[in-house]
Every structure is written in structure tokens, then in C-alpha cells.
Design an enzyme around this catalytic site. Structure first.
Site, PDB file in Angstrom:
ATOM      1  N   CYS A   1       0.820  -1.211   0.000  1.00 18.72           N
ATOM      2  CA  CYS A   1       0.000   0.000   0.000  1.00 18.72           C
ATOM      3  C   CYS A   1       0.857   1.266   0.000  1.00 18.72           C
ATOM      4  O   CYS A   1       1.062   1.916   1.030  1.00 18.72           O
ATOM      5  CB  CYS A   1      -0.955   0.029   1.186  1.00 18.72           C
ATOM      6  SG  CYS A   1      -2.226   1.312   0.980  1.00 18.72           S
TER       7      CYS A   1
ATOM      8  N   CYS B   1      -5.802   1.933  -4.895  1.00 17.97           N
ATOM      9  CA  CYS B   1      -5.367   2.597  -3.670  1.00 17.97           C
ATOM     10  C   CYS B   1      -6.342   3.737  -3.379  1.00 17.97           C
ATOM     11  O   CYS B   1      -6.281   4.788  -4.028  1.00 17.97           O
ATOM     12  CB  CYS B   1      -3.952   3.140  -3.852  1.00 17.97           C
ATOM     13  SG  CYS B   1      -3.282   3.890  -2.357  1.00 17.97           S
TER      14      CYS B   1
END
Length: 470
Positions: free
Chosen positions: A200, A387
Site C-alpha cells: 500500500c 489505492c
């Protein structure tokens, strides 16, 4: 003459008995492989998002003999840790007991893996025992190297250090505690990015935007310098979103320090040491709050294995997810060398592809064609990752892209799927809706559907056609 014949006959009987006993012993030690495609032994290394999701989908597809190897007692939904760090979610909402996450009918081996023996179709466990397989799926995640930055572990363990990180369940909760204690007195809050591949890649600035927004909501923003320190040359790896974030950075007065790598932390002095990657010079920077994105790497037991590439990641074909070295081995998630962003959303796109290709391989291997032609693995992973870039409470820029940074936005009028594309990608309403997805819907879908094999990412509860090439 008869006695001679009798002697020969007795010897034949003895030899036959010995051969029979030997063949029986061999049969007991090396049982013939089942010809039932659904009864092939599939071993999955890793019980995180990727491992549990694939196990559930395999069981749902009819596979009867699935084993997950993982030593952990708990299973985490890590995308929530950004919201935990900002005080929006409770840490308990991101965790469940592992025993409650292992899919029904799946065998759980509560051990750590020490080594792979792919030539022998065997996994060695840390206690010295081994597990055999017909097919292997490696979903072991990524290793966080907390020791790589001097002072980091010490700072995270010390309650009043001001050193925090959302990349761990415990530390995520500390992040909001430290912010709450420091927000009225702090003068400088630094947020760092790692030079390594990480999971991430948006998380280090998501927490920055959330805490910056919290300062604004309490009329404290003018007192604090909020700074983003990154080894990169831009705010994000995909230019389309990086440009938006750069404009936001300037609009909200966040200082950007590019080509800067965090080298060490002096906890007692509350100083961070940064290296300018262009000049090589180092400088010490004072902080009140320092959020650290730690360096990460492939797990050690993978790096030392025959499955790894030169950099230590599981070497797989980036589209089929099959090992480039062993045909009965597959990999997905953060531990592989697929050149996509390492996110949970990427795993939701990879898992259906892997399950499809694994099932095709099993059918092929048990057919007459196995000796004459390779399996046609037509499941195709496009590199999709997502994301949700939280830039304030109730605001998300939903970044979705594939290999090479190709935009793959679900709600976009241009690239989206019907009917989602009718909503559109940009605007205040859309950003608020995307935030609701991030905070409320995605955790629910994860706990109620993903770990049970009923969630397929952008396809929702409907299995996708993984043979389509986006």
C-alpha cells in the site's frame, strides 16, 4: 526329477512372496496419486488476505484437499489501519481469530515454513516436519524490516517518543494516541516514505492527509508544519494521481521534501536523519511527531529458496501467476515479483485468475495430453491494483491502475464497467462515496464475503471472466 522341480517351485514361491511384500510396502509408503481432479492436495503457504481468499475460492470450486500453513493466531484486515491511526476506526475492527477465518473444510497447519523443496513437492516446517503437496500456492506476504532504520524500534516501543507507524496493529493505535497528545503543542510533523517496495504505497500519505485534516477541523493547522519526506521524485508513482496530489499538497501548505531517505532516528533528541539521494549529504531534522513507513522485503525463507528471483521474490509469470521455475507452483500477493502495486485490491484481482489457472493445470495434468503439450493457462491478470487515497475525512481519490500505470478506474465514464461507470470518477459526491466504500463497505465485504470466497473485487459477488485481457 520331481524333487528338483519341487525345489525350483519353492524358490519361485519365495521370490514371488518377497516381490509381493515389497510392492505392498512401496504402495503403503508411496500411495498412487488420486485421479480425481478435486482431490489433488493443494498447499497454501500464508494465511493472510491472499492465502485465505484463495483457499476459500478453491473450496468453493470443489477442491476437497486444501491446506493452509500459517503460524499466526490472528488474521488482520490491514487496510483499516490508516483509519485506526487517525482515530476513525477502532483497532479491534481490523482483527479476527485465525481459526474463524480459515475456510470450512480447509486444513490449518499452525506452523511457520522454514524451506521449500520443490523438486520433492515438499514444504519443510520450522519444527523439522514436512508437508507434501501436488500443487503449491505461495501467498506469504511481505516482511517488514523494522531493524533497518536505527532507532525505529526503540522509538515505536517508547510511549512518548513521537515515533509512530500505521504498518502494525499495535503501532497504528499508538499513532492516534501520540497525535492526540501532541496536536496542541506540536510544531513539526514529519511523514516518511520508504525507498523499498512496500505494501500500500499510498498509506504513508493517507495518514498524513487525515491528521492534517484533523488539525484543520480543530483550528490548529496554522501552528504546525506538516511535511512529506520521500525518496521519490513525486507524490505518487502514477502521474495521473501524482499531479492531483501535488496540487493538493500546495493548496494545503504541506511541505514536500523529495529525494530524501530516512536513515536513522535519534529518539532521545527527537531528531530524524535524512539523506539527500542526489547529493549524498545527510541532515538532522527535529520533529514532534514522526510517522515512519518502514523498509520492506521478501520474507527470508522465500529469498533463500529455489522459488525466488535474484531480488528474493517468488518468480511468477505476471499474467498467469504460475512459477517460472516449477509448473505446479503458483504465487500471488505481496511476496511475488509481479510489477503491480502491492495492495489488497490487487489480491482480489489475482485470486480468481490463480484459481482458474490452477484448476486448468490440474485437469491437464491428469489427462493424456499431459505428456505431449503444456497446459493452456488462459487466465490473465492485468496488473490491476487500487489505492483509495484518503485526502480528508469523507474524501477519497480512488486510484485504480494496472501494469505500466494504465488507468483502470471502475467508475470512470471512459474505463469503467457498467453500471458503475454511470457514476463517474471525479467530483465531491464521488469522493464522498469512495470514502464510504473505504470506511464502511470494503471492511464488511472483506469479513462477510472475501474470507468465504464470495467476493471478486471490482466484480463484487459475481465471478469475473478472467480470460478477458483488459
Amino acid at each position: 526329477m520331481f524333487s528338483k522341480f519341487a525345489s525350483i517351485r519353492s524358490k519361485v514361491v519365495v521370490v514371488t512372496a518377497v516381490l509381493s511384500a515389497t510392492s505392498t510396502a512401496v504402495a503403503l509408503c508411496s500411495p498412487e496419486r488420486s485421479r480425481d481432479p478435486n482431490n489433488q492436495k493443494i498447499v497454501i503457504v500464508g494465511g493472510g488476505t491472499a492465502g485465505v481468499g484463495v483457499a476459500a475460492m478453491l473450496r468453493k470450486s470443489g477442491m476437497k484437499n486444501v491446506t493452509v500453513i500459517d503460524p499466526a493466531d490472528r488474521h488482520y484486515y490491514q487496510p483499516l489501519w490508516t483509519l485506526v491511526g487517525a482515530g476513525i476506526k477502532d483497532g479491534a475492527s481490523s482483527v479476527m481469530d485465525m481459526k474463524d477465518c480459515i475456510p470450512s473444510g480447509v486444513t490449518w497447519v499452525k506452523q511457520a515454513v522454514a524451506a521449500f523443496k520443490p523438486e520433492e513437492n515438499e514444504v519443510t516446517l520450522r519444527d523439522g516436519s514436512s508437508v507434501e503437496y501436488d500443487y503449491l500456492v505461495v501467498a506469504a506476504g511481505i516482511q517488514i524490516d523494522w531493524d533497518a532504520i536505527p532507532g525505529l524500534k526503540e522509538g515505536l516501543e517508547q510511549a512518548d517518543s513521537g515515533v509512530v507507524s500505521i504498518y502494525d496493529h499495535r503501532h497504528a493505535e499508538k499513532t492516534f494516541r501520540a497525535f492526540s497528545q501532541l496536536k496542541t503543542s506540536a510544531q513539526r510533523m514529519l511523514f516518511t516514505m520508504s525507498p523499498t517496495l512496500i505494501k500500500c504505497a499510498g498509506a504513508p500519505q493517507k495518514i498524513m492527509w487525515l491528521l492534517e485534516d484533523a488539525l484543520r477541523s480543530e483550528s490548529l493547522r496554522d501552528r504546525v508544519r506538516v511535511e512529506f519526506w520521500t525518496p521519490g521524485a513525486a507524490m505518487f508513482g502514477v502521474k495521473h494521481y501524482s499531479d492531483q496530489l501535488e496540487a493538493l499538497r500546495k493548496e494545503r501548505g504541506v511541505e514536500g521534501h523529495f529525494r530524501q531517505q530516512l536513515m536513522a532516528i535519534d529518539v532521545s533528541k527527537k531528531e530524524a536523519v535524512f539523506k539527500n539521494l542526489d547529493s549524498g549529504e545527510e541532515a538532522r531534522e527535529a520533529f514532534d511527531l514522526l510517522h515512519v513507513c518502514p523498509p520492506m522485503s521478501a520474507p527470508q525463507f522465500i529469498r533463500n529458496s529455489p522459488l525466488a528471483d535474484a531480488a528474493g521474490w517468488v518468480d511468477v509469470d505476471k499474467h498467469t501467476l504460475q512459477s517460472t521455475k516449477y509448473s505446479n507452483v503458483f504465487g500471488l500477493g505481496d511476496c511475488t515479483n509481479t510489477p503491480n502495486s502491492k495492495t489488497a485490491a490487487a489480491v482480489t484481482a489475482q485470486a480468481p485468475v490463480l484459481v482458474h489457472n490452477l484448476r486448468r493445470l490440474v485437469t491437464h495434468d491428469l489427462s493424456p495430453a499431459a505428456d505431449t503439450a503444456p497446459a493452456d493457462l488462459n487466465g490473465h491478470y492485468s496488473g490491476y491494483a487500487s489505492c483509495p487515497l484518503i485526502v480528508a475525512k469523507n474524501r477519497v481519490i480512488l486510484a485504480e491502475f494496472g501494469y505500466g500505470g494504465k488507468l483502470m478506474e471502475t467508475f470512470s465514464h471512459e474505463t469503467g464497467k457498467f453500471p458503475m461507470r454511470l457514476l463517474g470518477q471525479d467530483g465531491a459526491l464521488q469522493q464522498r462515496f469512495f470514502y464510504w466504500l473505504k470506511e464502511q463497505f470494503f471492511p464488511l465485504a472483506y469479513w462477510q464475503m472475501w474470507i468465504r470466497g464470495y467476493w471478486y473485487g471490482t466484480n463484487g459477488p459475481f465471478p469475473p471472466d478472467v480470460t478477458k485481457k483488459d
